[in-house]
Scaffold this motif. Structure first.
Motif, short mmCIF file in Angstrom:
data_model
loop_
_atom_site.label_atom_id
_atom_site.label_comp_id
_atom_site.label_asym_id
_atom_site.label_seq_id
_atom_site.Cartn_x
_atom_site.Cartn_y
_atom_site.Cartn_z
N LEU A 225 41.33 34.05 46.50
CA LEU A 225 40.21 33.99 45.56
C LEU A 225 40.64 33.40 44.23
CD1 LEU A 225 37.30 34.65 44.88
CD2 LEU A 225 38.01 36.95 44.26
N LEU A 226 41.83 33.72 43.76
CA LEU A 226 42.32 33.21 42.49
C LEU A 226 42.82 31.77 42.62
CD1 LEU A 226 43.00 33.57 39.53
CD2 LEU A 226 45.12 34.72 40.21
N GLU B 288 39.33 41.37 41.18
CA GLU B 288 40.76 41.64 41.25
C GLU B 288 41.13 42.98 40.62
OE1 GLU B 288 42.92 40.11 42.84
OE2 GLU B 288 42.38 38.00 43.07
N GLY B 289 40.15 43.68 40.05
CA GLY B 289 40.44 44.98 39.47
C GLY B 289 40.93 44.95 38.05
N VAL B 290 40.88 43.77 37.41
CA VAL B 290 41.32 43.67 36.02
C VAL B 290 40.30 44.33 35.09
CG1 VAL B 290 41.89 42.06 34.15
CG2 VAL B 290 42.60 41.57 36.49
N SER B 291 39.02 44.18 35.41
CA SER B 291 37.97 44.75 34.60
C SER B 291 36.81 45.13 35.50
CB SER B 291 37.51 43.77 33.52
OG SER B 291 36.96 42.60 34.12
N THR B 292 35.81 45.77 34.94
CA THR B 292 34.61 46.12 35.67
C THR B 292 33.43 45.37 35.09
OG1 THR B 292 34.09 47.99 34.22
CG2 THR B 292 35.52 48.42 36.13
N ILE B 293 32.31 45.45 35.78
CA ILE B 293 31.11 44.76 35.30
C ILE B 293 30.69 45.29 33.95
CG2 ILE B 293 28.67 44.34 35.78
CD1 ILE B 293 29.31 44.35 38.72
#
Length: 407
Positions: free
Chosen positions: A329-330, A286-291
């Motif tokens: 997805l959510l 969702e673009g909230v964080s990255t790996i």
């Protein structure tokens, strides 16, 4: 068989006395007498027949019959203190209207038959209407204490099996989401080279915005997770039935020690860990964080982040934004999230003897088992805020603990 069930249904509707007799006697005499089953038990034995197990219409018809037959049990008193004789005034009033009082037999059902009834909740053919009817039958049978103990044990067993099924489903979903997240990271790295010639830098590149990848990853909601939510809600309501406190506390978080004991025996810790792991990948998609953010994240990071805006604007976590707050997805994880709140909020209750807290809010110092709840909300507050913003009614139902337990 269908005509027989329909005929019995009509008899029950026409004559309430027929329902009462069905609870204690059988229509056909059987030798020896000690092996004679009641009419209700004979009806419940049909639940093991393939005709009813494999046909959802026939199953609904049989459940409707059982729901009608056990209706008189709802008039049984809840506690021994209510088991008083009928006042003479009420007897005279009934006689004046050509009515009479009758004793309702407290029918005790064997554990094997209750197991067959509860196992319907796991079946693929168990639709919403069938679940509601099974729930009604179980609640009425629970008016008899002997039945209630077996029903709670069988529901706990069903919840345990559904929890194992949900773990397998979540693991499968996590594998697919992790592949999508890795693909998103590879695409981002290729579109943002560190050292390239001026000619290559001037060439147009296709850059996918954060959160776009999640729109291409869609999953259907697992039936096991939805059924687990329903069973947990049924357990919660049944364990609150016999308490005056639960009937008086409409706003507070309150359940009995009996339910807390059952939930501790079930131990859904592995399921909640799997759910948290999936939601971490959802935040990446969702673009909230990255790996890299998820692997290098400081446990104390994010405590000062702003909460979601009321207008439904994009959520901000550092420099990342939730761009698909209502994406499938959510919402695919909503049944599991609600089940988490039902189970965790049920195990949180005021400590004995503490009456200083109000009904709308409970102090963390007076909550038992709230650590997992608080950690889960803190780690996934952006996703939870997006769900609540998309469906505010969740605060009145499955996610009510968000407003009852202060942060």
């Amino acid at each position: 068989a269908s005509r027989l069930v329909d005929t019995l249904q009509q008899l029950c509707k026409i004559s309430p006395r027929f329902c009462v007799h069905s609870l204690a006697t059988n229509l056909v005499s059987v030798d020896p007498p000690e092996k004679q089953n009641t009419c209700l038990e004979s009806m419940m034995d049909l639940l093991q027949r393939p005709r009813f197990l494999r046909n959802s219409a026939s199953l609904d018809q049989l459940l409707s019959l059982l729901e009608t037959v056990v209706a008189p049990l709802s008039y049984l008193p809840r506690g021994a203190e209510e088991d008083d004789s009928v006042p003479q005034k009420e007897l005279d009033a009934a006689a004046a209207t050509s009515k009479e009082w009758t004793e309702i037999p407290p029918t005790v059902i064997s554990q094997e038959r209750l197991q067959s009834l509860c196992s319907i909740l796991r079946m693929e053919s168990c639709r919403e209407s069938a679940f509601a009817k099974v729930n009604t039958v179980l609640r009425r049978l629970c008016r008899v204490e002997s039945n209630r103990r077996h029903v709670l044990a069988e529901l706990a067993s069903v919840a345990h099996s559904l929890g194992e099924d949900a773990i397998r489903d979540l693991k499968g979903v996590k594998i697919r989401m992790h592949e999508a997240a890795s693909q998103q990271k590879t695409t981002s790295d290729q579109s943002n080279p560190t050292k390239e010639s001026p000619e290559k830098l001037s060439e147009p590149t296709s850059v996918e915005s954060p959160g776009k990848m999640s729109s291409s990853v869609t999953f259907s909601t697992s039936t096991s997770e939805l059924k687990l939510l329903r069973v947990l809600q049924t357990l919660q309501s049944m364990c609150a039935d016999n308490t005056e406190e639960a009937q008086g506390k409409k706003d507070g978080v309150y359940v009995t020690e009996e339910l807390i004991h059952l939930l501790r025996q079930l131990d859904f810790g592995a399921l909640w860990d799997e759910l948290s792991s999936c939601l971490k990948i959802v935040q990446v998609l969702e673009g909230v964080s990255t790996i890299s953010d998820r692997s290098e994240k400081n446990p104390d990071e994010g405590e000062g982040q702003d909460e979601a805006s009321a207008e439904g604007e994009a959520e901000v976590a550092g420099n990342k934004k939730l761009r698909n707050s209502s994406a499938g997805l959510l919402t695919r994880f909503l049944p599991s999230i609600e089940a988490f709140f039902v189970a965790t909020a049920s195990t949180t209750r005021p400590k004995d003897g503490d009456k200083s807290t109000g009904g709308h809010e409970a102090s963390l110092d007076n909550i038992v088992g709230a650590d997992r709840l608080i950690d889960f909300v803190g780690d996934n507050k952006i996703l939870l805020n997006a769900l609540v913003r998309n469906n505010p009614g969740l605060l009145d139902r499955g996610m009510r603990a968000l407003v009852q337990v202060p942060r």
